[in-house]
Design a protein around this motif. Sequence first.
Motif, PDB file in Angstrom:
ATOM      1  N   ASP B 120      73.951  99.615  15.215  1.00  0.00           N
ATOM      2  CA  ASP B 120      74.345  99.240  16.584  1.00  0.00           C
ATOM      3  C   ASP B 120      73.120  99.093  17.477  1.00  0.00           C
ATOM      4  OD1 ASP B 120      76.872  99.291  15.711  1.00  0.00           O
ATOM      5  OD2 ASP B 120      77.493 101.117  16.779  1.00  0.00           O
ATOM      6  N   LYS B 123      71.247  96.056  16.711  1.00  0.00           N
ATOM      7  CA  LYS B 123      71.965  94.883  17.198  1.00  0.00           C
ATOM      8  C   LYS B 123      71.765  94.731  18.719  1.00  0.00           C
ATOM      9  CE  LYS B 123      76.078  93.877  15.006  1.00  0.00           C
ATOM     10  NZ  LYS B 123      77.479  94.276  14.828  1.00  0.00           N
ATOM     11  N   ALA B 124      71.919  95.915  19.414  1.00  0.00           N
ATOM     12  CA  ALA B 124      71.806  95.891  20.876  1.00  0.00           C
ATOM     13  C   ALA B 124      70.408  95.450  21.289  1.00  0.00           C
ATOM     14  CB  ALA B 124      72.111  97.293  21.418  1.00  0.00           C
ATOM     15  N   GLU B 125      69.436  95.947  20.554  1.00  0.00           N
ATOM     16  CA  GLU B 125      68.048  95.618  20.883  1.00  0.00           C
ATOM     17  C   GLU B 125      67.811  94.107  20.715  1.00  0.00           C
ATOM     18  OE1 GLU B 125      63.828  97.325  19.337  1.00  0.00           O
ATOM     19  OE2 GLU B 125      65.550  98.679  19.285  1.00  0.00           O
ATOM     20  N   ALA B 126      68.327  93.644  19.569  1.00  0.00           N
ATOM     21  CA  ALA B 126      68.166  92.213  19.289  1.00  0.00           C
ATOM     22  C   ALA B 126      68.820  91.380  20.388  1.00  0.00           C
ATOM     23  CB  ALA B 126      68.784  91.902  17.931  1.00  0.00           C
ATOM     24  N   GLU B 127      69.985  91.869  20.768  1.00  0.00           N
ATOM     25  CA  GLU B 127      70.730  91.149  21.837  1.00  0.00           C
ATOM     26  C   GLU B 127      69.930  91.118  23.128  1.00  0.00           C
ATOM     27  OE1 GLU B 127      74.298  89.173  23.048  1.00  0.00           O
ATOM     28  OE2 GLU B 127      73.495  89.764  21.076  1.00  0.00           O
ATOM     29  N   ALA B 128      69.392  92.340  23.454  1.00  0.00           N
ATOM     30  CA  ALA B 128      68.626  92.449  24.692  1.00  0.00           C
ATOM     31  C   ALA B 128      67.412  91.534  24.654  1.00  0.00           C
ATOM     32  CB  ALA B 128      68.178  93.907  24.881  1.00  0.00           C
ATOM     33  N   GLU B 129      66.750  91.544  23.514  1.00  0.00           N
ATOM     34  CA  GLU B 129      65.567  90.697  23.335  1.00  0.00           C
ATOM     35  C   GLU B 129      65.926  89.225  23.566  1.00  0.00           C
ATOM     36  OE1 GLU B 129      61.439  90.922  22.340  1.00  0.00           O
ATOM     37  OE2 GLU B 129      62.969  92.428  22.780  1.00  0.00           O
ATOM     38  N   ARG B 130      67.098  88.901  22.917  1.00  0.00           N
ATOM     39  CA  ARG B 130      67.542  87.512  23.016  1.00  0.00           C
ATOM     40  C   ARG B 130      67.785  87.148  24.491  1.00  0.00           C
ATOM     41  NH1 ARG B 130      72.212  84.744  22.764  1.00  0.00           N
ATOM     42  NH2 ARG B 130      73.418  86.662  22.788  1.00  0.00           N
ATOM     43  N   ARG B 131      68.460  88.088  25.185  1.00  0.00           N
ATOM     44  CA  ARG B 131      68.744  87.846  26.597  1.00  0.00           C
ATOM     45  C   ARG B 131      67.464  87.616  27.389  1.00  0.00           C
ATOM     46  NH1 ARG B 131      73.352  91.326  27.071  1.00  0.00           N
ATOM     47  NH2 ARG B 131      75.083  90.009  26.366  1.00  0.00           N
ATOM     48  N   LYS B 132      66.509  88.560  27.092  1.00  0.00           N
ATOM     49  CA  LYS B 132      65.256  88.502  27.850  1.00  0.00           C
ATOM     50  C   LYS B 132      64.562  87.151  27.619  1.00  0.00           C
ATOM     51  CE  LYS B 132      61.923  91.615  27.187  1.00  0.00           C
ATOM     52  NZ  LYS B 132      61.542  93.015  26.859  1.00  0.00           N
ATOM     53  N   GLU B 134      65.896  84.455  26.601  1.00  0.00           N
ATOM     54  CA  GLU B 134      66.671  83.359  27.221  1.00  0.00           C
ATOM     55  C   GLU B 134      66.397  83.270  28.717  1.00  0.00           C
ATOM     56  OE1 GLU B 134      70.748  83.837  26.226  1.00  0.00           O
ATOM     57  OE2 GLU B 134      70.540  82.800  24.302  1.00  0.00           O
TER      58      GLU B 134
END
Lengths: 249, 193
Positions: B120, B123-132, B134
């Motif tokens: 988890d 996943k969250a980190e990857a998501e955050a990275e992706r957001r950043k 983006e």
Amino acid sequence: MATDPIHQFQISRWIPIEVGGLDFSFTNASAFMVITVATAGAFLYLTTSSRGLVPGRLQSISEMAYEFVASMLRDAAGNHGMRFFPFVFSIFMFVLVANLLGLFPYFFTVTSHIIVTFALAMLVIGTVIVYGFWKHGLGFLKLFVPQGVPVALAPLVVAIEVVSFLSRPISLSVRLFANMLAGHITLKVFAGFVTSLSALGIAGVAGAVLPLAMTVALTALELLVAFLQAYVFAVLTCMYLNDALHPSH
Amino acid sequence: MFVASAYAQAAEPPAGDLHTETGVAVDHAPEGSFPPFDSSTFPSQLLWLAITFGLFYLFLKRVALPRIASILEVRRDRIAQDLDEAARMKEEADAAVAAYEQELAEARRKAAAIAQEARDAAKAEAEAERRKVEAALETKLEEAESRISEIKSAALADVGTIAEETAGAIVEQLVGGRVDKKALAEAVKAVQS
């Protein structure tokens, strides 16, 4: 004379004692009573002196004798009967050891005298009567009146019961006495054949083989009888004691 | 019986060997009766039987039988005790096995939870990275767009001046002579709009 089969039952005075005109001499019979008691007592005492948790052979024999008599008494007279355990055990051991010692050549057989077996039987019956009346009072007389007997038949049945009760000490003592006496006479007769035949020369010696074999076989039989009669005496003692404990059948 | 005869002899006045037998018989059975039925021996037999059997009974009752009974008792107790001990140990072993099983299950559960957590978190980190990333891209895009529009407007603004200069040059070539700048500007503006 040496082959007289009755001679082995002779009583000879060793230490003459006479009190009030009665002969209380210490005889060969007395000596063998002492030997019997000493042998049995010493055996029971010495074999159990180590109090082994795992018994040795000799200790096993003492324990087996104990449990044999205990289960005999418990089966016949129930747990109440165990108060008589030392009594029954003493009688069993005394008769057994006396019988066994009597099998040794030249040994005197204490139980081959009717007065000894009769005294033991009277001791048993006396114990039954005294304990029966002491414990149950006149209720002990119910022993002679079986339950469920028609009134018309009651006198007859009571008479039979009384007679059978009175004959107990006689049958108890005569059984043991007669077995010992007859066995020893038979042994002596056959053994006597061996000596008298072999005195006749070569042919006699060859012929003596038969009575010798018979003597050996009889000795084995007498060994069985010695044990069996002690057992029978003890079992009957247990059953009579049961009457004293539970007089109403 | 020879032993007995010898003793009898000692107790009697000396007698010949042949007479010993009869001498013994005479002891208690003068009329040659069967020895077991010779009542003259009864008192002695009864007395000695009473003494020996009485002592034997007392000895057994007081000493020998209690001892054997206690041996048997101790053994019975010991066996019962050992059986109890064995049952207790078995129970303990069972409890240990149960505890072990429980521990194992717990550990498995924990391990699964940790793995899940890690997954988890990753996943969250990857998501955050992706957001950043983006978001960064978004801002850069916006910046670029604004610059483009700036450049465009600047360029458009420059278009007037260029047109004026070009128009002035063209007019000078075609007509000759100087053209008023003001007039040029007005004309370009007029064309532009």
